[in-house]
Design an enzyme around this catalytic site. Sequence first.
Site, mmCIF file in Angstrom:
data_model
loop_
_atom_site.group_PDB
_atom_site.id
_atom_site.type_symbol
_atom_site.label_atom_id
_atom_site.label_comp_id
_atom_site.label_asym_id
_atom_site.label_seq_id
_atom_site.Cartn_x
_atom_site.Cartn_y
_atom_site.Cartn_z
ATOM 1 N N LYS A 166 96.839 -21.108 -35.539
ATOM 2 C CA LYS A 166 96.763 -20.859 -36.973
ATOM 3 C C LYS A 166 97.360 -22.021 -37.731
ATOM 4 O O LYS A 166 98.450 -22.443 -37.369
ATOM 5 C CB LYS A 166 97.544 -19.581 -37.265
ATOM 6 C CG LYS A 166 97.598 -19.210 -38.707
ATOM 7 C CD LYS A 166 98.450 -17.993 -38.865
ATOM 8 C CE LYS A 166 98.705 -17.797 -40.349
ATOM 9 N NZ LYS A 166 99.676 -16.810 -40.606
ATOM 10 N N LYS A 178 101.585 -21.753 -34.504
ATOM 11 C CA LYS A 178 101.442 -21.538 -35.939
ATOM 12 C C LYS A 178 102.102 -22.708 -36.652
ATOM 13 O O LYS A 178 103.298 -22.961 -36.493
ATOM 14 C CB LYS A 178 102.100 -20.219 -36.343
ATOM 15 C CG LYS A 178 102.052 -19.978 -37.847
ATOM 16 C CD LYS A 178 102.534 -18.589 -38.206
ATOM 17 C CE LYS A 178 102.526 -18.384 -39.704
ATOM 18 N NZ LYS A 178 103.008 -17.057 -40.084
HETATM 19 C C1 PBG Z 1 103.474 -14.106 -42.165
HETATM 20 C C2 PBG Z 1 102.106 -14.633 -42.228
HETATM 21 C C3 PBG Z 1 101.563 -15.649 -43.036
HETATM 22 C C4 PBG Z 1 100.196 -15.662 -42.788
HETATM 23 C C5 PBG Z 1 99.947 -14.692 -41.839
HETATM 24 N N1 PBG Z 1 101.141 -14.093 -41.473
HETATM 25 C C6 PBG Z 1 102.182 -16.502 -44.052
HETATM 26 C C7 PBG Z 1 103.169 -17.537 -43.718
HETATM 27 O O1 PBG Z 1 103.504 -17.788 -42.568
HETATM 28 O O2 PBG Z 1 103.666 -18.099 -44.697
HETATM 29 C C8 PBG Z 1 99.189 -16.552 -43.464
HETATM 30 C C9 PBG Z 1 97.770 -16.071 -43.434
HETATM 31 C C10 PBG Z 1 96.845 -16.764 -44.355
HETATM 32 O O3 PBG Z 1 97.167 -17.768 -45.017
HETATM 33 O O4 PBG Z 1 95.711 -16.280 -44.460
HETATM 34 N N2 PBG Z 1 104.453 -14.921 -41.656
#
Ligand code: PBG
Length: 324
Positions: A248, A195
């Site tokens: 992601k 991520k």
């Molecule tokens: C929680 C999380 C996030 C997203 C999914 N789970 C936000 C982040 O890490 O700031 C983002 C999903 C999206 O942008 O569609 N940590």
Amino acid sequence: MRYPYIRMRRLRQNSVLRSMVRETRLTVDSFVLPYFVRHGNGIREPIASMPDYFRLSIDELLKDCGEAMDLGIKSVLLFGIPERKDHHGTAACEDDGIVQTTIKALKDKYPHLLVITDVCNCEYTDHGHCGPVIDGDVHNDTTVEILARQALSHAKAGCDMVAPSDMMDGRVQQIREILDDNGFSNLPILSYAAKYASSFYSPFRDAAGTTPSFGDRKSYQMDMGNSAEALREAALDIDEGADILMVKPALAYLDIVRRIKERFEVPVAAYNVSGEYSMVKAAAAKGWLDEECSMMEILTSIRRAGADIIISYWAQKAARIING
Ligand code: PBG
């Protein structure tokens, strides 16, 4: 053999030929539909930065989910918006918390729906970081303990899979242990393995109220320039017990999807994140892009890169097109 004997355009002459030789197809089975769920009744609250997407109260979510299932969607991913936030994000672990209550309502009404829960604290902390902040930084091991308790509370409420999205070290192992110790050894973990600290999450943070009140997430989410590091993260998560790995965001990281798919034998999920959705929506609103065509092209690219599972705010719209 080459031109004029070989003519690549022969198989592109008409749509029947093109569809006959198409290598990559989208299937509704591979979609996961994300939901933002909030307290209240009869609420379908628009999200300014995500046109046509809503924060739903549980009753509305049940209705919407019924429509999604009619389209063939079999799986959802839940994000909770709690009534109150605090430093440690305690509301995340409560048995009657927003996500826990939603899981019960969903499984009650749709026992065959696969309910996945996002396991993270950023929706529940008053500073918007993914765990308690100690000396100016998110404290890894304390966060992992809270995450493990949160995952267990989701499991007890009846979810079918947990998806830790925080990027703390060691969390998959601790979640696996607490689940196993409590009789949930069959509950799979979908880990957000690679991520990245991405600007494409902005609309989500607006939707879920998770914008950090100070700093950023760069001390825990990955640096955009790295890909060998993604393979290390993936290997560690598999070793700790992850059943499915996620990359992601998807679109700016398709090379990572491909590398992880080629290197490891586990199923790969990719998250078509909020910014990827909203930028097309914004351009389409201005008449600069065709939303449906751009959507299908983006989703196909994610699949072609190697994703087995695609998490997308477009799941319902794409399903309608795929179903014809
Ligand atoms: C929680 C999380 C996030 C997203 C999914 N789970 C936000 C982040 O890490 O700031 C983002 C999903 C999206 O942008 O569609 N940590």
